[in-house]
Design a protein around this motif. Structure first.
Motif, PDB file in Angstrom:
ATOM      1  N   LEU A 200       0.732  -1.209   0.035  1.00 45.50           N
ATOM      2  CA  LEU A 200      -0.021  -0.111  -0.082  1.00 45.50           C
ATOM      3  C   LEU A 200       0.803   1.133   0.083  1.00 45.50           C
ATOM      4  O   LEU A 200       0.628   2.322  -0.680  1.00 45.50           O
ATOM      5  N   LYS A 201       1.969   1.197   0.754  1.00 44.28           N
ATOM      6  CA  LYS A 201       2.769   2.475   0.835  1.00 44.28           C
ATOM      7  C   LYS A 201       3.500   2.860  -0.444  1.00 44.28           C
ATOM      8  O   LYS A 201       3.682   3.789  -1.147  1.00 44.28           O
ATOM      9  N   ALA A 202       3.852   1.561  -1.023  1.00 42.78           N
ATOM     10  CA  ALA A 202       4.624   1.787  -2.445  1.00 42.78           C
ATOM     11  C   ALA A 202       3.453   2.255  -3.528  1.00 42.78           C
ATOM     12  O   ALA A 202       4.114   2.915  -4.539  1.00 42.78           O
ATOM     13  N   ARG A 203       2.174   2.040  -3.317  1.00 43.00           N
ATOM     14  CA  ARG A 203       1.368   2.566  -4.406  1.00 43.00           C
ATOM     15  C   ARG A 203       0.861   3.916  -3.729  1.00 43.00           C
ATOM     16  O   ARG A 203      -0.223   4.153  -4.298  1.00 43.00           O
ATOM     17  N   GLY A 204       1.144   4.525  -2.906  1.00 38.06           N
ATOM     18  CA  GLY A 204       0.913   5.826  -2.458  1.00 38.06           C
ATOM     19  C   GLY A 204      -0.346   5.971  -1.402  1.00 38.06           C
ATOM     20  O   GLY A 204      -0.743   7.143  -1.233  1.00 38.06           O
ATOM     21  N   VAL A 205      -0.556   4.789  -0.819  1.00 36.15           N
ATOM     22  CA  VAL A 205      -1.577   4.735   0.041  1.00 36.15           C
ATOM     23  C   VAL A 205      -1.085   5.168   1.418  1.00 36.15           C
ATOM     24  O   VAL A 205      -0.003   4.691   1.765  1.00 36.15           O
TER      25      VAL A 205
END
Length: 234
Positions: free
Chosen positions: A168-173
């Protein structure tokens, strides 16, 4: 850093679960290649015997026969059937950890819609768990007899939830402490529903029913509040 690389680096810093099993006395260490191959055959055979019969109905003689070795060979490597089960559990935990890392290493996890990622995760989990259905029956049988069989299962949940958070962090969440806890609970709910389906029967979907995977994937997205992110990715 890729999920698989993190697991490999972690493996350099700690013993594998299988090695830990040997140290705890569940299994005799296998130093020679021939001994390792026979141990691996026994573990694979035990996995299938437990899948067919559960724990209490499984017999050491059945495991040895399926592995193509003698009962004496079994007892030279494992103290008893219970010790064998814990060694098998440790071996399976090592493999499960590697498989989880492999899933999240897939570049598609960074590009395809999140709903598809979570549905695929659910489908892969259900397929793997259905293949060792008897193993989960054995876990519950031993748990009811007072054995603490859940630590490795809980550790795998934590690992998988951590990789969800990393994705999720890698996808900007944006991920705060609450969402990290929610990811852990979401993975536990997903696993719990699949196990319940395996042990108790369809309710309403069977473990290999595509509709179950779709609904659980949707549950993960909605519970984690990712509808907007999933729509944007789509």
């Amino acid at each position: 850093m890729a999920a698989g690389e993190m697991v490999r680096l972690g493996a350099m810093k700690k013993k594998t679960e299988a090695e830990d099993a040997a140290e705890k006395g569940w299994a005799q260490p296998a130093y020679q290649e021939r001994s390792r191959r026979q141990r691996d055959r026994l573990l694979k055979a035990g996995e299938r015997v437990f899948a067919d019969s559960g724990f209490w109905q499984a017999h050491v003689a059945d495991i040895a026969k399926r592995a193509g070795c003698s009962v004496g060979s079994f007892y030279r490597r494992f103290r008893d059937k219970e010790a064998f089960f814990f060694a098998l559990q440790a071996d399976m935990a090592d493999r499960a950890e590697a498989n989880i890392a492999k899933f999240f290493d897939d570049p598609a996890c960074r590009t395809e819609p999140l709903i598809e990622v979570f549905q695929r995760l659910t489908r892969n989990s259900a397929r793997t768990m259905k293949g060792i259905e008897g193993y989960y029956r054995a876990l519950f049988e031993l748990s009811l007899r007072g054995q603490d069989v859940w630590p490795l299962m809980r550790r795998l949940e934590v690992i998988e939830a951590g990789l969800v958070v990393d994705l999720l962090k890698a996808r900007g969440v944006a991920v705060d402490a609450r969402k990290q806890d929610a990811a852990h609970l979401a993975i536990r709910m997903m696993h719990g529903q699949i196990i319940s389906t395996l042990l108790h029967g369809p309710g309403p979907f069977a473990a290999d029913d595509r509709r179950l995977h779709e609904e659980l994937g949707l549950m993960l997205v909605r519970y984690l509040g990712l509808e907007e992110s999933a729509a944007d990715a789509g």
